[in-house]
Design a protein around this motif. Structure first.
Motif, mmCIF file in Angstrom:
data_model
loop_
_atom_site.group_PDB
_atom_site.id
_atom_site.type_symbol
_atom_site.label_atom_id
_atom_site.label_comp_id
_atom_site.label_asym_id
_atom_site.label_seq_id
_atom_site.Cartn_x
_atom_site.Cartn_y
_atom_site.Cartn_z
ATOM 1 N N GLU A 31 -0.593 -10.106 4.113
ATOM 2 C CA GLU A 31 -1.914 -9.687 3.613
ATOM 3 C C GLU A 31 -2.700 -8.947 4.695
ATOM 4 N N ARG A 32 -2.628 -9.448 5.927
ATOM 5 C CA ARG A 32 -3.362 -8.792 7.019
ATOM 6 C C ARG A 32 -2.832 -7.399 7.286
ATOM 7 N N VAL A 33 -1.511 -7.251 7.294
ATOM 8 C CA VAL A 33 -0.915 -5.942 7.583
ATOM 9 C C VAL A 33 -1.190 -4.960 6.434
ATOM 10 N N LEU A 34 -1.057 -5.424 5.190
ATOM 11 C CA LEU A 34 -1.270 -4.525 4.050
ATOM 12 C C LEU A 34 -2.734 -4.111 3.927
ATOM 13 N N ALA A 35 -3.644 -4.974 4.388
ATOM 14 C CA ALA A 35 -5.083 -4.663 4.299
ATOM 15 C C ALA A 35 -5.449 -3.476 5.176
ATOM 16 N N GLU A 36 -4.583 -3.138 6.107
ATOM 17 C CA GLU A 36 -4.903 -2.056 7.050
ATOM 18 C C GLU A 36 -4.523 -0.665 6.542
ATOM 19 N N ASN A 37 -3.928 -0.584 5.362
ATOM 20 C CA ASN A 37 -3.563 0.714 4.787
ATOM 21 C C ASN A 37 -2.766 1.589 5.748
ATOM 22 N N HIS A 38 -1.698 1.040 6.274
ATOM 23 C CA HIS A 38 -0.831 1.821 7.152
ATOM 24 C C HIS A 38 -0.242 3.005 6.405
ATOM 25 N N ASN A 39 0.070 4.041 7.165
ATOM 26 C CA ASN A 39 0.849 5.142 6.621
ATOM 27 C C ASN A 39 2.328 4.776 6.844
ATOM 28 N N PHE A 40 2.960 4.205 5.831
ATOM 29 C CA PHE A 40 4.333 3.729 6.011
ATOM 30 C C PHE A 40 5.303 4.905 6.066
ATOM 31 N N ARG A 41 6.046 4.983 7.158
ATOM 32 C CA ARG A 41 6.999 6.082 7.331
ATOM 33 C C ARG A 41 8.323 5.793 6.646
ATOM 34 N N ARG A 42 8.588 4.510 6.402
ATOM 35 C CA ARG A 42 9.747 4.121 5.575
ATOM 36 C C ARG A 42 9.207 3.182 4.494
ATOM 37 N N PRO A 43 9.773 3.264 3.293
ATOM 38 C CA PRO A 43 9.301 2.362 2.241
ATOM 39 C C PRO A 43 9.688 0.909 2.542
ATOM 40 N N VAL A 44 8.788 0.004 2.253
ATOM 41 C CA VAL A 44 9.018 -1.427 2.491
ATOM 42 C C VAL A 44 8.609 -2.207 1.254
ATOM 43 N N ARG A 45 9.426 -3.175 0.900
ATOM 44 C CA ARG A 45 9.080 -4.068 -0.217
ATOM 45 C C ARG A 45 8.616 -5.413 0.341
ATOM 46 N N PHE A 46 7.428 -5.824 -0.060
ATOM 47 C CA PHE A 46 6.885 -7.122 0.354
ATOM 48 C C PHE A 46 6.949 -8.077 -0.832
ATOM 49 N N VAL A 47 7.489 -9.273 -0.598
ATOM 50 C CA VAL A 47 7.645 -10.257 -1.669
ATOM 51 C C VAL A 47 6.988 -11.572 -1.259
ATOM 52 N N VAL A 48 6.052 -12.041 -2.066
ATOM 53 C CA VAL A 48 5.553 -13.417 -1.911
ATOM 54 C C VAL A 48 6.242 -14.216 -3.003
ATOM 55 N N ALA A 49 7.139 -15.119 -2.585
ATOM 56 C CA ALA A 49 8.152 -15.625 -3.513
ATOM 57 C C ALA A 49 7.650 -16.706 -4.472
ATOM 58 N N ASN A 50 7.363 -17.870 -3.960
ATOM 59 C CA ASN A 50 7.159 -19.027 -4.861
ATOM 60 C C ASN A 50 5.674 -19.292 -5.097
ATOM 61 N N GLU A 51 5.063 -18.447 -5.925
ATOM 62 C CA GLU A 51 3.615 -18.566 -6.157
ATOM 63 C C GLU A 51 3.231 -19.883 -6.826
ATOM 64 N N GLU A 52 4.119 -20.403 -7.679
ATOM 65 C CA GLU A 52 3.825 -21.681 -8.351
ATOM 66 C C GLU A 52 3.741 -22.812 -7.324
ATOM 67 N N ALA A 53 4.659 -22.774 -6.333
ATOM 68 C CA ALA A 53 4.645 -23.807 -5.287
ATOM 69 C C ALA A 53 3.446 -23.619 -4.356
ATOM 70 N N ILE A 54 3.074 -22.365 -4.103
ATOM 71 C CA ILE A 54 1.889 -22.104 -3.272
ATOM 72 C C ILE A 54 0.668 -22.725 -3.930
ATOM 73 N N GLU A 55 0.549 -22.504 -5.211
ATOM 74 C CA GLU A 55 -0.616 -23.014 -5.943
ATOM 75 C C GLU A 55 -0.733 -24.534 -5.845
ATOM 76 N N LYS A 56 0.416 -25.207 -5.848
ATOM 77 C CA LYS A 56 0.409 -26.683 -5.758
ATOM 78 C C LYS A 56 0.493 -27.168 -4.310
ATOM 79 N N ASN A 57 0.565 -26.223 -3.353
ATOM 80 C CA ASN A 57 0.709 -26.560 -1.931
ATOM 81 C C ASN A 57 1.892 -27.493 -1.666
ATOM 82 N N VAL A 58 3.024 -27.147 -2.281
ATOM 83 C CA VAL A 58 4.262 -27.914 -2.070
ATOM 84 C C VAL A 58 5.375 -26.960 -1.639
ATOM 85 N N ARG A 59 6.403 -27.528 -1.039
ATOM 86 C CA ARG A 59 7.541 -26.724 -0.579
ATOM 87 C C ARG A 59 8.222 -26.047 -1.761
#
Ligand code: ZN
Length: 254
Positions: A31-59
């Motif tokens: 989130e911190r890096v993406l907030a800076e609006n970098h000029n990406f010279r190569r395409p990058v895919r960012f994945v936040v994987a287990n949103e359901e587990a994040i919401e429950k604060n569990v592994r």
């Protein structure tokens, strides 16, 4: 799962955060890096994987996502289905997979096999230590060209800062963003055994050599001594339920 692709073209680099829902340092760093609006010279895919587990604060919800690959889109568990959804997003990419731990405050990189490509990725993280985890089966990095990094102690601000540093370094070294970066000259360790058993108090320090005969754990007055010298890796009193952690040998410079 949240997927965000930046830059032009088909991504050859991917960053994965939160395979474990209670390890938020990777998500914060992304989130911190993406907030800076970098000029990406190569395409990058960012994945936040287990949103359901994040919401429950569990592994995890049903099972460890990092042990659920390749997954099954009709699988019985949330993580099995999620693994099947995630893998195609990153399969053709060089992957940085960000974690945090209960064991060690400084970043260390994990590779599933040691070859020129994984060495390059591990160096790009800037982490001073790299661990060959081929002894332990499973995990996303078994299925992709990738490196995982344990960024620091779970929930600590230091882990957030470390994850951010690792991420910036990786993106810089891999030519995705124009930033000051530094490929490290890390030490390589290789895991050769698991220490089974729950409820032990770990009395050593990770990456500090335990000599043969030395006590490294205690339980109810019973002392656990090293049968041979080793370096503790991912060893902690309360990191896992059934194991204390892993024994590694130091191989030398990567
Ligand atoms: Zn993790």
């Amino acid at each position: 799962m949240h997927v965000e692709t930046v830059g032009d073209g088909t991504p050859e680099l991917a960053v994965v955060a939160c395979l474990h829902g209670n390890e938020l340092c990777g998500k914060t760093a992304v989130e911190r890096v993406l907030a800076e609006n970098h000029n990406f010279r190569r395409p990058v895919r960012f994945v936040v994987a287990n949103e359901e587990a994040i919401e429950k604060n569990v592994r995890s919800i049903d099972e460890d996502l990092n042990r659920a690959f390749p997954g099954d889109s009709d699988g019985k568990t949330h993580e099995s289905r999620l693994a099947a959804e995630l893998l195609p997003q990153v399969r053709d990419c060089s992957v940085l997979d960000l974690h945090s731990t209960r064991s060690h405050p400084e970043p260390f990189a994990l590779v599933a096999q040691v070859n020129e490509q994984t060495k390059r990725l591990a160096r790009a993280t800037g982490a001073p230590r790299v661990v060959d985890v081929s002894y332990i089966a499973g995990g996303l990095i078994d299925y992709v060209d990738g490196v995982a990094v344990e960024c620091g102690l779970r929930g600590s601000e230091r882990a957030d800062r470390n994850a951010e540093r690792v991420l910036r370094n990786f993106l810089g070294e891999m030519g995705a963003v124009d930033t000051l970066s530094d490929a490290g000259d890390p030490e390589l360790y290789r895991i050769f055994a698991v220490v089974e058993g729950g409820d032990y108090e770990f009395v050593g320090e990770n990456f500090v050599r335990v000599e043969a005969g030395e006590t490294f754990a205690r339980k109810n007055g019973e002392e656990r001594r090293a049968e041979r010298a080793f370096y503790p890796v991912l060893m902690s009193t309360d990191g896992y339920e059934d194991i204390l952690g892993f024994q590694a040998e130091r191989v030398g410079k990567l």
